[in-house]
Every structure is written in C-alpha cells, then in structure tokens.
Design a protein around this motif. Structure first.
Motif, PDB file in Angstrom:
ATOM      1  N   UNK A  29       0.844  -1.194   0.000  1.00 30.45           N
ATOM      2  CA  UNK A  29       0.000   0.000   0.000  1.00 30.45           C
ATOM      3  C   UNK A  29       0.880   1.245   0.000  1.00 30.45           C
ATOM      4  N   UNK A  30       1.954   1.168   0.771  1.00 33.40           N
ATOM      5  CA  UNK A  30       2.870   2.310   0.869  1.00 33.40           C
ATOM      6  C   UNK A  30       3.380   2.703  -0.515  1.00 33.40           C
ATOM      7  N   UNK A  31       3.874   1.720  -1.255  1.00 30.42           N
ATOM      8  CA  UNK A  31       4.430   2.007  -2.574  1.00 30.42           C
ATOM      9  C   UNK A  31       3.340   2.513  -3.515  1.00 30.42           C
ATOM     10  N   UNK A  32       2.190   1.874  -3.461  1.00 30.73           N
ATOM     11  CA  UNK A  32       1.075   2.299  -4.314  1.00 30.73           C
ATOM     12  C   UNK A  32       0.704   3.744  -4.060  1.00 30.73           C
ATOM     13  N   UNK A  33       0.497   4.065  -2.800  1.00 25.51           N
ATOM     14  CA  UNK A  33       0.086   5.430  -2.452  1.00 25.51           C
ATOM     15  C   UNK A  33       1.204   6.417  -2.791  1.00 25.51           C
ATOM     16  N   UNK A  34       2.428   6.011  -2.506  1.00 25.02           N
ATOM     17  CA  UNK A  34       3.567   6.875  -2.810  1.00 25.02           C
ATOM     18  C   UNK A  34       3.593   7.230  -4.301  1.00 25.02           C
ATOM     19  N   UNK A  35       3.501   6.202  -5.131  1.00 26.00           N
ATOM     20  CA  UNK A  35       3.560   6.418  -6.579  1.00 26.00           C
ATOM     21  C   UNK A  35       2.419   7.317  -7.041  1.00 26.00           C
ATOM     22  N   UNK A  36       1.236   7.025  -6.556  1.00 23.33           N
ATOM     23  CA  UNK A  36       0.075   7.786  -7.001  1.00 23.33           C
ATOM     24  C   UNK A  36       0.185   9.246  -6.558  1.00 23.33           C
ATOM     25  N   UNK A  37       0.593   9.446  -5.317  1.00 21.51           N
ATOM     26  CA  UNK A  37       0.674  10.828  -4.809  1.00 21.51           C
ATOM     27  C   UNK A  37       1.729  11.621  -5.580  1.00 21.51           C
TER      28      UNK A  37
END
Ligand SMILES: Nc1ncnc2c1ncn2[C@@H]1O[C@H](COP(=O)(O)OP(=O)(O)O)[C@@H](O)[C@H]1O
Ligand SMILES: [Mg+2]
Lengths: 222, 401
Positions: B29-37
C-alpha cells in the motif's frame, strides 16, 4: 433452570463414520445447584458442559433455559445469553495474552449490548481485591502463576453477574495448594452468592465439593 | 459495545509482535500510495504551471498560429529559430478588423549574447510594443520599447530578469549596457519583473529578451512572423473577432495553414490531456493498490488463523459475530491506513525536493483521496478474512492450538 432433552452430539469423522460424543442425554439442573460432571477422559464431559453453557449446539435434542427452548434462537441472541447468563472457567485459563489482567476481566463487558448496572472497571478491581490480585491488575497473564491466572479467569467469569458458572477441570493445570484456593472460591460462589455451578472434573476429591454428581461414560449418563 | 481503544491496542500489539510482517504487508500500500501521490503532485504542478502561463495572457487575446494547432507544432516551443508564414499584410488586415485593440507579431531569434560578466545562448522575442500589455509584463527598471522605437527600428532591447542577472549581475547593472547578438549591438533599455516559472513547454519569459519586430527584420529578411497575438476589446468580442479573422485569412491561406486559438480553448485542450493522464493514473493506482490489498488479505488470513483460539475465547465470553468481524476489519484498515499514511508522508518529502526543480505540489484532495482509498482497500480486502474469523465455530476455535 436448564434442561437437556434427548441431546445427542455426533461428529462425522473423515472416514464417514459418525462418532457419538453424547448419546441421549437428559438432565435437569435447578437454580442454585452445585453439580459436578464426572467421568474419564474423552467421555464427553467438556462437550456436555459446552452444550449446557450454550457454547455448542447439540446435533439433535433440545436445550431449555428457564423453560424456553434455545435451539431456535439467533446466533446473536445465544451470544448475548453467553455474555450475560453464563461464565466459563477453563482448564487452560484461556486468558488473552496481549491484554492486561484488568482488561481481560473487563472484556465480557465490552461485548454487552445493554447498559450495565455497574461500572465494569470498578467491579473488576473489586473482584481483584477479593481474590488478592489487586497489585497484578496491570500485569500480563504470562507474568502470573497458574493459580493466579485461574483466579483472574474466575473474576472474568463473574464480571457480568452470571447466574451460571461452568468450570471445566479448573484445577487441572495448577498445583494442589492453588487448586484448593480455587475450589474455595468456587464453593463460595455457590454457597454465599447462590450462583449455580457446574463443575467438570475427573477427580473424585474435587467432585465431592458438589452436592450432586452426574457420572458420564462414553457419552452416556450412568 | 467493544471499545475502539482496546481494539486498537490489540491490533497494535499484534503488529509490534510481527514488525517485519506488518511492514512488508503495508509496503504494498505504501508504494502504491507513494507512486500515485507523486504522479498526482507532478500532474497538478504541471497543470498549474501551464494554466498560469495562459492566465497571464488574459482571456481577450487570440493567437494566430501557422498550421493546425495541437496536431503539428504545438502552441509553444523553443526551437532555435522561428520564422513563420505570416507577414505585415496579415498584421495590417488584423488591425482593420472590428474590436481589435492591438496586434503583436512575433518572431524568435536565438543567438549567443555577450554580457559584462558572462556569455549565454539566449532567445530574443521580436514583437510590437503591444506585447507588453498582451503578456502583462511589468517593467522593473528602465522602460519598455515603444512605437517610436518601432518606427526608428531602434536597436534597443528589454531583458527578462534571469538573463539580466546572468549576463550583467542584476537588473540595475544591465540598464544602458550594450549586448551583441550576432553582429548587431543592442542597448538594454529596461528589465521586466519576474513572471516566474521554468521552461516546460511554455515560455520562461524571465530568460527572454524582447525587441522591436522592425529591428528584428535584420535577422528576418523575409519579414515573416511565426505568430501574431491579437487583443480584442473584451472577452465578449473574442468569438466574433475569431470568425472575422477566419473569413479574412481564408482569402489568402488554406484552412490547414493557419489556426486561430484563444488561451481558454487551449486550456481546455490541456485539460483534456490531463484527463487522460488522470485516467492512466487511476489505472496505475488501481493495479498497485489491488496488489497491496491482496497482500493485506493474505496477512489477515494468517492473523485469523494465528488467533483462532482467541476468537473462540471471545465467543465464549459473549462476543457476537459482528464483534469479531469489527475487530479484524479494524486491524486490516489500520494496516492499510498506516501503509497509506507512510506512503503519503514519503511522497510529501519527495515532492518537497522535486518541487525545487519541477512544479509539483500536493493538495488536500490528494491527501484525502490517498487516505480514504487506503482505508477503503483495508475494508475491501479485510472483509473476507474477518468474515472467516466471525464464522468460526466457538468450540472448534477454542480447541485450536
Ligand atoms: N470436533 C470434534 N471432532 C471429532 N471428535 C471430537 C470433536 N470434539 C470432541 N470430540 C471427541 O468427543 C469425545 C468427547 O470429548 P470431550 O467432551 O472433550 O471429553 P472430555 O472433556 O470428557 O475429556 C472425545 O472422544 C473427543 O475426541
Ligand atoms: Mg474435557
């Protein structure tokens, strides 16, 4: 208070053989009784106790609580009865390791949907005082001796002011001195507080605390 | 009713007992949210940058551009030399159209220029005095070139602040200085105030110099312009003026050889490009978050099976199925929320550094979306393990070791 009528409990083993843990059980337990269930290991004592305590359902037969049949009640309603009506004490204490002594005792109150006539924390502290465990209130169960853990478990069983206490070999995992202390507590619950007690044991000396003994063997009352 | 503080405490106790497992689970989730943000921040920054550029042009300005806009060439660019197809005849025609206030033809000349402290390859935009008003330039020191400079074909130049700083060490220092562009010596008569921004497809005016287009003929003997800016009396005249220009220009050019664009129109084109960008973003987000969600589901199944006995005990104490469900759901939401929060925090730090070089920023909507989406993932993927826990048979569960 509780009546079991033609209760059977069977398990289907993997090779399609049906094993009867309880066979045609008929018993009646009156309010205020102190009753022990005795029998050898594997005879079905725990199974019977679970059915009486509404933790398990019979495969066939009926269970009545105050003359009301409970087998057709919703799961939530049965959970509510377990919460408010019964208190369990297990051989392995079954305290929740990551909760403190105090939190363990209060836990049943969290699951209660109605407003309580008492303050759970006050009540828990009072029980701890009574059982001589007040200074352990913030300890975790693994820091306590077996006897102490069992007394915490009894406090937890009492927090909701149950009418029925079910104790499954409560002294089975503790030394004999602590066992005597625990049995004294259980005696007091019945004698002084008039709580109905059902005590499962295979030890004749322990069973002697009860006024009445139900003997069971191979799933049948004898 | 079960108290949230206890549920949290238990969840956190579970997490801290399995720190590595918890971290690895949240990592998805961390990587996903990081990339999206990060992507959202870049998109927002770019969009804001572009819209700022257009906004400064005002909404009563029209541009004439050779060819078909947005199919070839594009509106803005920074090729080294722009000559175009329009000429003075076109400019005169435009001046005669009703409700046109001013016109500014544009040519670009890129050349090496020698200042007092440095030498630089610069872009000079040759136009009419109207460009000042059209682009909204404010003079910092000195003056802008005027009609007289145009008629005299004066060799004067107005500098953007960045280039003045680079070549002369400051705005004040640049005034009156000579600057050589190829073989022609110009005098710097003014420096404009900064308009900000950096070169991402738009003009970074701070790095430009501006001179009279008539003087610019020195580098542009065919007297052709690559762009003509037309200012109308007001926004309400824009569509009529556009139509009139079209009729007039069709007499001379084929339809595909010129475009009439207004900034607002361009802005909507930019917006539609960003909508596609956002769609791609959503797809990336969806994929990475689903992967993260599956990780959470997996770990929650492990947690449920680890804690089967505990579930049995709770049921014996009177917990309803919904209590058990609620507890495990809270934990999975906590898990993905923490992942989302860390991803957001990390992205925040990254954007802080990126924004020095690239227009990127995180807005409240991005924060709200990333946190609510990660919570939503926790719920969606936590439901199945939580339901499994809730439906355990109490006695069976208690036997489990
Ligand atoms: N889930 C189950 N599946 C199959 N057999 C079971 C299950 N639960 C209990 N039994 C069997 O039922 C019998 C009675 O068990 P139990 O009531 O725990 O005995 P006791 O408490 O008297 O030792 C045992 O033979 C046990 O193996
Ligand atoms: Mg047993």
């Amino acid at each position: 208070m509780i009546k079991l009528q033609n209760v059977n409990k069977s398990y289907r083993l993997d090779n399609e053989i049906i094993f009867y843990a309880l066979k045609n059980i008929n018993i009646r337990i009156e309010a205020g009784e102190f009753c022990s269930i005795m029998g050898p290991s594997g005879s079905g004592k725990s199974t019977l106790m679970h059915i009486i305590g509404l933790l398990d359902k019979p495969s066939s037969g009926k269970v009545f609580l105050d003359n009301q049949e409970i087998s057709n009640l919703e799961d939530d309603e049965i959970s509510r009865l377990r919460n408010e009506f019964t208190g369990f004490v297990f051989q392995q204490f079954n305290l929740i390791p990551k909760l403190t002594v105090l939190e363990n005792i209060i836990l049943p109150a969290f699951y209660c949907r109605k407003s309580l006539s008492f303050e759970p924390k006050e009540k828990a502290l009072e029980l701890l005082r009574r059982f001589g465990l007040e200074e352990k209130k913030n300890s975790y169960p693994n820091k306590l001796s077996g006897g102490q853990q069992q007394r915490v478990a009894i406090a937890r069983a009492l927090i909701m002011n149950p009418r029925l206490i079910l104790a499954d070999e409560p002294t089975g995992n503790i030394d004999s001195r602590s066992g005597r202390e625990v049995m004294k507590l259980i005696d007091d619950l019945n004698h002084k507080e008039k709580i109905t007690v059902i005590l499962v044991t295979h030890d004749l000396d322990i069973a002697k605390h009860a006024k009445r003994t139900i003997k069971i063997k191979d799933g049948q009352i004898i | 009713m079960i108290n949230l503080a206890i549920v949290f405490k238990e969840g956190l106790a579970d997490f801290s007992r399995n720190k590595l497992r918890t971290f690895l689970t949240s990592l998805g989730i961390l990587i996903g949210v990081f990339a999206v943000v990060i992507l959202m921040a870049l998109g927002l920054g770019l969009k804001k940058y572009i819209s700022d550029q257009f906004e400064s042009l005002g909404n009563n300005t029209i541009f004439l551009v050779p060819g078909r806009i947005l199919s070839g060439g594009g509106f803005s660019g920074s090729a080294s030399s722009f000559t175009g197809t329009f000429d003075n005849k076109d400019v005169d025609k435009l001046k005669r159209i009703d409700n046109v206030v001013s016109t500014a033809p544009l040519t670009l000349k890129s050349a090496n220029a020698q200042g007092t402290i440095d030498e630089e390859f610069i872009d000079v935009m040759f136009s009419s005095e109207a460009i000042q008003d059209l682009m909204g330039f404010e003079v910092d020191v000195g003056r802008f070139f005027d009609k007289t400079d145009l008629t005299k074909r004066a060799k004067v130049i107005v500098s953007g602040p960045k280039i003045a700083e680079k070549l002369f060490g400051g705005n004040q220092e640049a005034i009156g200085k000579k600057i050589r562009i190829e073989d022609v010596r110009f005098t710097i008569i003014g420096v404009i105030k900064s308009k900000g921004g950096g070169g991402f497809g738009g003009f970074d005016y701070d790095n430009y110099m501006f001179g009279p287009y008539t003087t610019g003929y020195i580098f542009n003997p065919e007297k052709k312009f690559f762009r003509i800016a037309v200012k109308t009396k007001g926004e309400q005249y824009v569509s009529q003026v556009k139509e009139d220009i079209k009729q007039e220009f069709l007499k001379r050019y084929d339809e595909e050889n010129f475009s009439i664009v207004e900034p607002t129109e361009l802005m909507s084109a930019v917006n539609s490009i960003f909508n596609i960008f956002n769609l791609v973003l959503v797809a990336i987000a969806a994929v990475s978050l689903v992967v993260g969600g599956i990780g959470i589901m997996n770990i929650m199944y492990v947690t449920v099976s680890d804690r089967t006995k505990e579930v049995g005990i709770r049921r014996a104490l009177g917990a309803q199925k919904s209590d058990i469900m609620y507890q495990f759901l809270t934990e999975s939401v906590l898990l993905s929320f923490v992942g989302g929060f860390l991803g957001l925090a990390l992205a925040y730090v990254a954007v802080f550094f990126i924004s020095r070089y690239f227009p990127a920023y995180i807005d409240l909507v991005t924060v709200a979306i990333s946190l609510s989406v990660s919570s939503f993932i926790g719920i969606t993927f936590g439901v199945f393990p939580a339901r499994k826990a809730a439906n355990l048979e109490p006695v069976e569960a208690m036997r489990y070791e």
